[in-house]
Design a protein around this motif. Sequence first.
Motif, PDB file in Angstrom:
ATOM      1  N   ARG A 288       0.824  -1.210   0.000  1.00 29.01           N
ATOM      2  CA  ARG A 288       0.000   0.000   0.000  1.00 29.01           C
ATOM      3  C   ARG A 288       0.857   1.258   0.000  1.00 29.01           C
ATOM      4  N   SER A 289       0.360   2.298  -0.645  1.00 30.90           N
ATOM      5  CA  SER A 289       1.048   3.580  -0.607  1.00 30.90           C
ATOM      6  C   SER A 289       0.787   4.211   0.770  1.00 30.90           C
ATOM      7  N   ALA A 290       1.544   5.286   1.082  1.00 29.34           N
ATOM      8  CA  ALA A 290       1.354   5.965   2.376  1.00 29.34           C
ATOM      9  C   ALA A 290      -0.078   6.463   2.488  1.00 29.34           C
ATOM     10  N   GLU A 291      -0.605   6.955   1.366  1.00 24.63           N
ATOM     11  CA  GLU A 291      -1.979   7.491   1.383  1.00 24.63           C
ATOM     12  C   GLU A 291      -2.991   6.375   1.653  1.00 24.63           C
ATOM     13  N   GLU A 292      -2.758   5.230   1.014  1.00 24.39           N
ATOM     14  CA  GLU A 292      -3.680   4.096   1.218  1.00 24.39           C
ATOM     15  C   GLU A 292      -3.654   3.615   2.673  1.00 24.39           C
ATOM     16  N   ARG A 293      -2.442   3.629   3.230  1.00 26.07           N
ATOM     17  CA  ARG A 293      -2.340   3.174   4.626  1.00 26.07           C
ATOM     18  C   ARG A 293      -3.058   4.143   5.577  1.00 26.07           C
ATOM     19  N   GLU A 294      -2.891   5.440   5.276  1.00 26.46           N
ATOM     20  CA  GLU A 294      -3.559   6.445   6.110  1.00 26.46           C
ATOM     21  C   GLU A 294      -5.078   6.271   6.014  1.00 26.46           C
ATOM     22  N   ASN A 295      -5.517   6.027   4.796  1.00 29.43           N
ATOM     23  CA  ASN A 295      -6.946   5.833   4.571  1.00 29.43           C
ATOM     24  C   ASN A 295      -7.455   4.587   5.301  1.00 29.43           C
ATOM     25  N   ASP A 296      -6.648   3.521   5.240  1.00 32.89           N
ATOM     26  CA  ASP A 296      -7.008   2.284   5.939  1.00 32.89           C
ATOM     27  C   ASP A 296      -7.169   2.546   7.428  1.00 32.89           C
ATOM     28  N   GLN A 297      -6.247   3.344   7.957  1.00 35.30           N
ATOM     29  CA  GLN A 297      -6.314   3.617   9.395  1.00 35.30           C
ATOM     30  C   GLN A 297      -7.610   4.338   9.750  1.00 35.30           C
ATOM     31  N   LYS A 298      -8.002   5.304   8.891  1.00 35.58           N
ATOM     32  CA  LYS A 298      -9.246   6.041   9.161  1.00 35.58           C
ATOM     33  C   LYS A 298     -10.456   5.118   9.107  1.00 35.58           C
ATOM     34  N   GLN A 299     -10.312   4.047   8.327  1.00 40.62           N
ATOM     35  CA  GLN A 299     -11.434   3.106   8.190  1.00 40.62           C
ATOM     36  C   GLN A 299     -11.362   1.957   9.197  1.00 40.62           C
ATOM     37  N   GLY A 300     -10.444   2.064  10.144  1.00 43.03           N
ATOM     38  CA  GLY A 300     -10.376   1.033  11.180  1.00 43.03           C
ATOM     39  C   GLY A 300      -9.518  -0.151  10.794  1.00 43.03           C
ATOM     40  N   LYS A 301      -8.780  -0.028   9.668  1.00 44.35           N
ATOM     41  CA  LYS A 301      -7.882  -1.125   9.310  1.00 44.35           C
ATOM     42  C   LYS A 301      -6.465  -0.764   9.762  1.00 44.35           C
ATOM     43  N   THR A 302      -5.545  -1.733   9.619  1.00 41.81           N
ATOM     44  CA  THR A 302      -4.195  -1.513  10.117  1.00 41.81           C
ATOM     45  C   THR A 302      -3.367  -0.691   9.141  1.00 41.81           C
ATOM     46  N   ALA A 303      -2.712   0.347   9.664  1.00 40.60           N
ATOM     47  CA  ALA A 303      -1.823   1.142   8.807  1.00 40.60           C
ATOM     48  C   ALA A 303      -0.418   0.539   8.823  1.00 40.60           C
ATOM     49  N   GLY A 304      -0.061  -0.093   9.944  1.00 34.86           N
ATOM     50  CA  GLY A 304       1.279  -0.668  10.090  1.00 34.86           C
ATOM     51  C   GLY A 304       1.354  -2.054   9.477  1.00 34.86           C
TER      52      GLY A 304
END
Length: 659
Positions: A288-304
Amino acid sequence: MQESKVDVLIIGAGPAGYMAASWFARIGINARIIDKRSTKIFVGQADGLQPRVLEVFQSFGFGDRPLKDASIGYEACFYEPDANGKIHRVGRKPEGVVGISRFHGSVIHQGRIETWLTDFIDEWSNGKMKVERPILPETLEIDESQISNPDAYPVTVGVKKLADNDAEPEQYGSKIENGLFRQFDWDQDRNGAVPAESREIIHAKYVLGCDGAHSWVRSQIGINVEGETTDYVWGVLDIVPITDFPDIRKRCSIHSASDGSIMVIPREAGLVRLYIQLKKTEHIPETRSAEERENDQKQGKTAGPRVDRSKITPEAILETARKIFAPYTLDVAETQWFTAYQIGQRVAAKFQKLERVFIAGDACHTHSPKAGQGMNVSMMDTYNLAWKIGHVLNGLAKPDILSTYEQERRKVAQDLIEYDFKLSRLFSGKPGEISTDAFREVIDNGAAFATGCSVNYDGSIIINKPEGTDSTIPYNSPLAKNVPIGMRFADAKVVSQCDGRPWYLNDRIPSDGRWRIILFPSDFKTNVSLNNQLLDIGAYLESSDSFIKRYTPPTEKIDSIIEVLLVHASSIDVVEWDDFPHAFRPRYQDRRMDYWKIYADSESLREISGQAYEKYGIDRKVGALLVLRPDGYVASVTAPNTEGVSQVAAFFDRFLIPL
Ligand code: FAD
C-alpha cells in the motif's frame, strides 16, 4: 426494481444488530434487519456475557437461558513461573465483583446468544421480523432537507440480494472454522464479483449501522476511527482439552517465563477457550502507498505491518500453548474453532450523522477480545439507542433525546479502550517486566467496569443530575445514597404486598419501553405527616393534571407510558391494602385490579429479604421518589412529596410530548 419504506433499517446482524431488533420487536417498531452473510454464526467469535447484559436478558424475560446453558464463572486463578521457570499457581480469587449483581459472568458461544435473541424477536414480532440475508447494501444517501420532518423517510439505502454460495465464510482448507468469518471484506476479497441478484431501494426514517469493525455504514457517512494497532498477536483456540492442568475449569491467567501468556476461559459443553500470545508471526509484504495506509487507518484497518493470518494454523497455536502450559501437558480431543488477531484499540470519532444514521457496536469501537467486552458493549450500545428511536417514532418524545446516544455511549467506548489498552499490554508483557501485583491491580480496578454495571451516564435531558457534576464518580442524591443517578438501578429483594411473595424488584421492571416511577414512601404507617404525603401523591397521580395523564392516551392503560410502583418500609402486618391510594392499585377499563405495584421492604415469611431501604441508602423515616428510564438507568431522585412530584413533572416536560 423493488422500492419500499421502513421506519428503521438495521444493517448487520451481529450482537449489536440483534439487540436493536429485539428492542424494536418488543416495543412494536416497524424495523428490518439485513446481513450480507448467508447464515448466522455457528462457532467461534465472542463467548463472554457480563453481568449487566445478563440483567438485560432477564429484563427481556430470557435470563434463565444462560443460567441453564452457559458455563458460569466463580473463581479465577493466576499462574507465574517459579525459580525453575515452571508455572505454578500464585493466586485464586472470586471471578468478577462479589455482590455487584445477582448474575455472574457466563460463557457460551455467540451463536447461542443470537438464537435467544432470535427467539425473542420472533415472539414479539409475531414472526414478522427475520434477519434478511444475504443482502448487501450498495448505496446510502441522506436527504438533509427532510431530516426535521418526522413523517419523512430521509435515508435511502440501495441493497442487493446475493446468492447464498457467494456469502459463505472463507475457509483455510481445513474443516475447522476460522476467524476470517466476520472479517471477510466482500468487494476486496471477491474482486467485486457479485452474482445475479434482485435489487431494492429502501427508504428509512432511521438507519443503524451494526455492521462490525469494518463498517460499511461508517464509511458511507464519512466517520473516521481514531487509534492504532500494536504488534502483539494472539491466537484463539476453542478446544475440548485433555490435560493434567488442575484449574482447566477455572478462568486462569498464565504468564510463562519466556514463551508468552495464556488466558484460559472454561466454556459450555466441556469446551475451553485459550487465548495464546504468539511470538513468531509473518507479515504480509507491504504494497500500500502511504496514502492508502492512512486511509485504511481512518477506516479502522491496520496502517502498520499486517500479520499474515493465513500462516497461523491451529497446530502452531497449540504448540505455543503447550510450551506455556509446561510442566502440565495439553492435548486436544476436539478443536472447534481458531483465529488470530492483532491487538489494537480504536474508537469512531462520531457515532451518528444528523441523528438519522447511527453506528453501534464494533463499528464504533474495537479492541482486544481478552476482556470479554466487545459483544457486551455492542449489545449495550443498541440497548441504549433503540428505545430512544422507538420513543421518537411513536411520537412520545422529542428527537432531542437521540443526542444522548453518542453522549452516553462514546464515553463508555473511550473507557473501554483505555481499560483494554492497559489490560492487553499487561497480558502481553513478560513476568519480569510486569509484576503480578500490577497485573492483578489492573484486573481488580477494572473488574467493576468489566461487569458492565458501573457505567455512569452524564447529566442530560434524560438524566437529571445537577450541572457540573463530576462524571468520573457516581453522583447520589442524599435521599438515596446508594442509587447513583445515571447508573443502572441495582436489584434488591422486596415482598409483594398482595400475596407475600418475595421478588427481585427488577423482575417487576421488565424492559418493555415504559418509564417507571418508584415511590419509597418510608414507614408511612407510623407517621401521620408521611401518611398524608403518600395520600397527596396518590391524589396528584389520579388527578387530570398528573404527568401520567399528560402523556398517556385515554384509550391506553394508565400504566402504558409511565408505570408507578411503590416500596414501603412499614410492617406488612400493620398495613392494609386499602391504605394505598388507587394510583398504586389501579383498576383498568375491564375493572380488573392490578395487584402487582405495591411492595414492602419487610421480612418475608418464607425467605430472607427486607433490606431494600438500607441497600438503596434510603432513610426509612424519609423515603424517596425515583424515576427509571426504559433501559433501567436511574434518571432522577427527588423527595417523596408533592414538591418532588412537581420536579418529576418538570423533568418529563423536558423531553416527553404531551397529548
Ligand atoms: P459483528 O459481530 O462483527 O457483526 C456485524 C454483522 O454485520 C455481521 O453479521 C456481518 O456479517 C454484518 N455485516 C458486515 N458488513 C456488512 C455489510 N456491508 N452489509 C450487511 N451486513 C454486514 N466480545 C465479548 O463481549 N466477549 C467475548 O468473550 C469476546 N470474545 C471474542 C473473541 C474473538 C476471537 C473475537 C474475534 C471477538 C470477540 N469478542 C468478544 C468481540 C465480539 O465478537 C464483537 O465485539 C461483537 O461481535 C461485535 O458485535 P457487532 O454486532 O458490533 O459486530
